[in-house]
Scaffold this active site. Structure first.
Site, PDB file in Angstrom:
ATOM      1  N   HIS A 109       0.840  -1.194   0.000  1.00  0.00           N
ATOM      2  CA  HIS A 109       0.000   0.000   0.000  1.00  0.00           C
ATOM      3  C   HIS A 109       0.876   1.244   0.000  1.00  0.00           C
ATOM      4  O   HIS A 109       0.384   2.355   0.156  1.00  0.00           O
ATOM      5  CB  HIS A 109      -0.920   0.006   1.227  1.00  0.00           C
ATOM      6  CG  HIS A 109      -2.041  -0.980   1.132  1.00  0.00           C
ATOM      7  ND1 HIS A 109      -1.839  -2.340   1.234  1.00  0.00           N
ATOM      8  CD2 HIS A 109      -3.371  -0.812   0.926  1.00  0.00           C
ATOM      9  CE1 HIS A 109      -3.005  -2.960   1.119  1.00  0.00           C
ATOM     10  NE2 HIS A 109      -3.944  -2.061   0.927  1.00  0.00           N
TER      11      HIS A 109
ATOM     12  N   ASP B 172       9.374  -6.285   2.910  1.00  0.00           N
ATOM     13  CA  ASP B 172       9.468  -5.581   4.181  1.00  0.00           C
ATOM     14  C   ASP B 172      10.890  -5.082   4.291  1.00  0.00           C
ATOM     15  O   ASP B 172      11.846  -5.844   4.082  1.00  0.00           O
ATOM     16  CB  ASP B 172       9.103  -6.463   5.378  1.00  0.00           C
ATOM     17  CG  ASP B 172       8.825  -5.606   6.606  1.00  0.00           C
ATOM     18  OD1 ASP B 172       7.953  -4.723   6.522  1.00  0.00           O
ATOM     19  OD2 ASP B 172       9.481  -5.798   7.647  1.00  0.00           O
TER      20      ASP B 172
END
Length: 200
Positions: A15, A74
């Protein structure tokens, strides 16, 4: 072994618009199209893992069952004199302190409080692929450098204006986008994927 095919479409579990831009460019270089979880209104998962790898896998699994190969990221900034902080909490520190600029200032103040003048740091990244068949692979990339103050440059996103990679005299925020993407932690991990799984 699972393979990435030219002209297929990968679903990127993010996102973060800055990461989306970089993934779109990385995959475009090998003629692979991208869709993004925010485009499909997939809810952003809770990142309750204890490592970059665990959080990356959580993100990938948030997009399972959609008949796409999924990739997730990540990543974060790890400052050596702060015992690797903010690390997996890099984005959360920005929210906690009211934005990236404020977070950079807080990190800088924390470094000064250590009184050891160690501004060394590294950017770390784990990319996860969740294949259509349910198999998962993870890939790690990192680049070493140092924190600079004040932040410099309007390119990039996140802590990029705050981080100068080794053997460069410009921050990630000052480097041209292509130059940054050729050397950064995400591209290092991505190139490992291409080496192992891309059908040339």
């Amino acid at each position: 072994m699972n393979k990435i095919e030219k002209n297929e479409t990968f679903l990127v579990a993010t996102h973060n618009k800055g990461k989306a831009t970089e993934f779109r460019e990385l995959f475009r270089r090998v003629n692979v199209s991208t869709k993004f979880s925010f485009e499909l209104n997939i809810e952003e998962p809770i990142e309750n893992g204890k490592s970059f790898e665990e959080n990356s896998i959580i993100k990938a699994k948030s997009c399972s069952g959609l008949n796409y190969n999924v990739i997730s990221d990540d990543s974060g900034l790890c400052v050596n004199c702060l015992n690797g902080e903010p690390g997996i909490y890099s984005a959360r520190w920005a929210k906690l302190y009211g934005g990236w600029k404020n977070a950079m200032h807080e990190i800088y103040k924390k470094i000064l409080k250590t009184e050891n003048n160690d501004f060394s740091a590294k950017y770390c990244c784990v990319l996860t692929i969740l294949w259509k068949n349910g198999h998962i692979n993870t890939f790690y990339g990192e680049i070493e450098g140092q924190i600079v103050w004040p932040p410099r440059g309007d390119n990039g996103f996140g802590y990029d204006p705050f981080f100068m990679p080794i053997n460069k005299n410009k921050t990630f925020g000052e480097l041209e986008k292509k130059v940054k993407m050729d050397i950064d932690h995400r591209s290092i991990a991505f190139n490992k994927i291409l080496k192992d799984h891309f059908s040339y």
